[in-house]
Design a protein around this motif. Structure first.
Motif, PDB file in Angstrom:
ATOM      1  N   LYS A 111     102.202   4.495 -13.588  1.00 60.11           N
ATOM      2  CA  LYS A 111     100.905   4.607 -12.939  1.00 60.11           C
ATOM      3  C   LYS A 111     101.166   5.341 -11.628  1.00 60.11           C
ATOM      4  CE  LYS A 111      98.860   0.263 -14.681  1.00 60.11           C
ATOM      5  NZ  LYS A 111      97.643   0.772 -15.345  1.00 60.11           N
ATOM      6  N   VAL A 112     100.335   6.288 -11.277  1.00 61.43           N
ATOM      7  CA  VAL A 112     100.602   7.120 -10.101  1.00 61.43           C
ATOM      8  C   VAL A 112     100.005   6.470  -8.855  1.00 61.43           C
ATOM      9  CG1 VAL A 112     100.313   9.398  -9.058  1.00 61.43           C
ATOM     10  CG2 VAL A 112     100.635   9.182 -11.536  1.00 61.43           C
ATOM     11  N   GLY A 113     100.790   6.428  -7.785  1.00 61.45           N
ATOM     12  CA  GLY A 113     100.323   5.860  -6.527  1.00 61.45           C
ATOM     13  C   GLY A 113     100.177   6.924  -5.446  1.00 61.45           C
ATOM     14  N   ALA A 136     106.805   2.253  -4.850  1.00 61.77           N
ATOM     15  CA  ALA A 136     108.215   2.450  -5.205  1.00 61.77           C
ATOM     16  C   ALA A 136     108.812   1.230  -5.880  1.00 61.77           C
ATOM     17  CB  ALA A 136     109.019   2.819  -3.952  1.00 61.77           C
ATOM     18  N   ILE A 137     108.471   0.036  -5.377  1.00 59.45           N
ATOM     19  CA  ILE A 137     109.056  -1.181  -5.944  1.00 59.45           C
ATOM     20  C   ILE A 137     108.537  -1.454  -7.354  1.00 59.45           C
ATOM     21  CG2 ILE A 137     107.346  -2.875  -5.129  1.00 59.45           C
ATOM     22  CD1 ILE A 137     109.724  -4.653  -4.307  1.00 59.45           C
ATOM     23  N   ALA A 138     107.390  -0.862  -7.697  1.00 55.71           N
ATOM     24  CA  ALA A 138     106.771  -1.107  -9.000  1.00 55.71           C
ATOM     25  C   ALA A 138     107.069  -0.008 -10.012  1.00 55.71           C
ATOM     26  CB  ALA A 138     105.262  -1.255  -8.829  1.00 55.71           C
ATOM     27  N   GLY A 139     107.911   0.959  -9.657  1.00 54.63           N
ATOM     28  CA  GLY A 139     108.239   2.034 -10.593  1.00 54.63           C
ATOM     29  C   GLY A 139     107.117   3.033 -10.774  1.00 54.63           C
ATOM     30  N   MET A 140     106.278   3.174  -9.748  1.00 57.01           N
ATOM     31  CA  MET A 140     105.146   4.097  -9.818  1.00 57.01           C
ATOM     32  C   MET A 140     105.505   5.422  -9.155  1.00 57.01           C
ATOM     33  SD  MET A 140     102.146   1.355  -8.741  1.00 57.01           S
ATOM     34  CE  MET A 140     100.860   2.610  -8.659  1.00 57.01           C
ATOM     35  N   ILE A 142     105.051   8.529  -6.891  1.00 63.97           N
ATOM     36  CA  ILE A 142     104.252   8.660  -5.689  1.00 63.97           C
ATOM     37  C   ILE A 142     103.752  10.094  -5.565  1.00 63.97           C
ATOM     38  CG2 ILE A 142     104.258   8.506  -3.169  1.00 63.97           C
ATOM     39  CD1 ILE A 142     106.455   6.337  -3.484  1.00 63.97           C
ATOM     40  N   ALA A 143     102.443  10.246  -5.537  1.00 67.62           N
ATOM     41  CA  ALA A 143     101.858  11.576  -5.389  1.00 67.62           C
ATOM     42  C   ALA A 143     101.960  12.032  -3.940  1.00 67.62           C
ATOM     43  CB  ALA A 143     100.395  11.553  -5.828  1.00 67.62           C
ATOM     44  N   SER A 144     102.288  13.287  -3.769  1.00 71.23           N
ATOM     45  CA  SER A 144     102.360  13.869  -2.426  1.00 71.23           C
ATOM     46  C   SER A 144     101.322  14.978  -2.308  1.00 71.23           C
ATOM     47  CB  SER A 144     103.756  14.423  -2.157  1.00 71.23           C
ATOM     48  OG  SER A 144     104.090  15.398  -3.129  1.00 71.23           O
ATOM     49  N   GLY A 145     101.048  15.363  -1.069  1.00 69.12           N
ATOM     50  CA  GLY A 145     100.080  16.428  -0.844  1.00 69.12           C
ATOM     51  C   GLY A 145     100.746  17.638  -0.245  1.00 69.12           C
ATOM     52  N   LYS A 174      94.362  16.790  -6.035  1.00 72.49           N
ATOM     53  CA  LYS A 174      94.715  17.772  -7.072  1.00 72.49           C
ATOM     54  C   LYS A 174      96.096  17.478  -7.651  1.00 72.49           C
ATOM     55  CE  LYS A 174      92.028  21.512  -4.941  1.00 72.49           C
ATOM     56  NZ  LYS A 174      92.116  22.757  -4.133  1.00 72.49           N
ATOM     57  N   ASN A 175      97.048  17.200  -6.767  1.00 71.92           N
ATOM     58  CA  ASN A 175      98.409  16.902  -7.228  1.00 71.92           C
ATOM     59  C   ASN A 175      98.456  15.606  -8.035  1.00 71.92           C
ATOM     60  OD1 ASN A 175      99.195  19.198  -5.895  1.00 71.92           O
ATOM     61  ND2 ASN A 175     100.253  18.154  -4.238  1.00 71.92           N
ATOM     62  N   MET A 176      97.709  14.614  -7.575  1.00 75.15           N
ATOM     63  CA  MET A 176      97.681  13.337  -8.289  1.00 75.15           C
ATOM     64  C   MET A 176      97.033  13.496  -9.660  1.00 75.15           C
ATOM     65  SD  MET A 176      96.315   9.689  -6.857  1.00 75.15           S
ATOM     66  CE  MET A 176      96.606   8.166  -7.781  1.00 75.15           C
ATOM     67  N   SER A 177      95.976  14.291  -9.736  1.00 73.66           N
ATOM     68  CA  SER A 177      95.325  14.561 -11.023  1.00 73.66           C
ATOM     69  C   SER A 177      96.297  15.220 -11.993  1.00 73.66           C
ATOM     70  CB  SER A 177      94.102  15.469 -10.823  1.00 73.66           C
ATOM     71  OG  SER A 177      93.147  14.863  -9.995  1.00 73.66           O
ATOM     72  N   PHE A 178      97.055  16.191 -11.489  1.00 74.95           N
ATOM     73  CA  PHE A 178      98.042  16.875 -12.322  1.00 74.95           C
ATOM     74  C   PHE A 178      99.104  15.896 -12.820  1.00 74.95           C
ATOM     75  CE2 PHE A 178     102.097  19.082 -12.797  1.00 74.95           C
ATOM     76  CZ  PHE A 178     101.771  20.086 -13.690  1.00 74.95           C
ATOM     77  N   LEU A 179      99.580  15.032 -11.928  1.00 73.43           N
ATOM     78  CA  LEU A 179     100.601  14.050 -12.312  1.00 73.43           C
ATOM     79  C   LEU A 179     100.079  13.102 -13.386  1.00 73.43           C
ATOM     80  CD1 LEU A 179     102.457  12.827  -9.085  1.00 73.43           C
ATOM     81  CD2 LEU A 179     103.486  13.785 -11.148  1.00 73.43           C
ATOM     82  N   ILE A 180      98.872  12.595 -13.187  1.00 75.44           N
ATOM     83  CA  ILE A 180      98.303  11.653 -14.151  1.00 75.44           C
ATOM     84  C   ILE A 180      98.177  12.300 -15.529  1.00 75.44           C
ATOM     85  CG2 ILE A 180      96.149  10.468 -14.781  1.00 75.44           C
ATOM     86  CD1 ILE A 180      95.828   9.792 -11.783  1.00 75.44           C
TER      87      ILE A 180
END
Length: 205
Positions: A111-113, A136-140, A142-145, A174-180
């Motif tokens: 899941k992306v955070g 990070a602790i949950a294995g998610m 991390i989206a960056s901008g 936009k980056n988070m959308s791409f990751l998902i």
């Protein structure tokens, strides 16, 4: 596809909301559904380490945390926004996140955070770092901008004048959308990474 957005500010329509709303517009353009929870003004207590969640499958305190847990499990990503208070996140938000991540036992892997902070002037990077540790602790992933995700302003009106901050939010979304979307394709083609059995250790002898 769905993203749960958490507004940790007690001001429902303030600068933190302005940043989150800028992201929400981009998610909608990318066909990603959003749900926004405003929890900053709620009466949310901290975790008391009672371990009841292990038996109940949810937090013993039945408040916004348990409501968010259901939405979080159904979502492909989580965005957390906080105002800066003394170079850290709103204490109500931290109590919420501590209990949300500790009491939920569903798999959060991939899941992306994304985290963002709003401030009049300083403390954004410290708050940004604080929030990212939950993912990070949950294995998610991390989206960056395009910078450390933050917006400046003491009000929604001031935040609207931070053109670079608003651009950061659009880039982040936009980056988070791409990751998902990429992770969804990866799951379909390759599945999730196989996990090893958890091996807890400590340094008490």
């Amino acid at each position: 596809m769905k993203v749960l957005m958490i507004n940790g500010s007690p001001h429902a329509n303030g600068s933190t909301f302005t940043a989150l709303n800028e992201m929400r517009k981009v998610f909608e353009l990318n066909g990603i559904e959003t749900e926004l929870m405003q929890i900053g003004s709620r009466d949310i207590r901290g975790c008391i380490a009672c371990q009841s969640c292990a038996k109940l499958g949810k937090c013993v305190f039945d408040d916004e945390v348990n409501k968010a847990a259901v939405l979080f499990e159904q979502s492909d990503g989580l965005v957390v926004g906080s105002p800066v208070y003394y170079a850290s996140a709103n204490a109500t938000l931290i109590a919420f996140l501590d209990r949300l991540f500790y009491s939920t036992h569903f798999d959060k892997t991939m899941k992306v955070g994304a985290a963002l902070a709003s401030a009049r002037r300083g403390g954004i990077t410290a708050t940004y770092d604080e929030l990212n540790k939950y993912f990070a602790i949950a294995g998610m992933p991390i989206a960056s901008g395009q910078y450390w995700n933050g917006i400046h302003g003491n009000s929604a009106e001031q935040a609207q004048s931070d053109l670079e901050g608003l651009q950061m939010m659009r880039t982040l979304a936009k980056n988070m959308s791409f990751l998902i979307k990429s992770i969804a394709l990866g799951k379909e083609s390759f599945g999730l990474p196989k996990k090893e059995p958890f091996t807890p250790t400590n340094f008490i002898r």
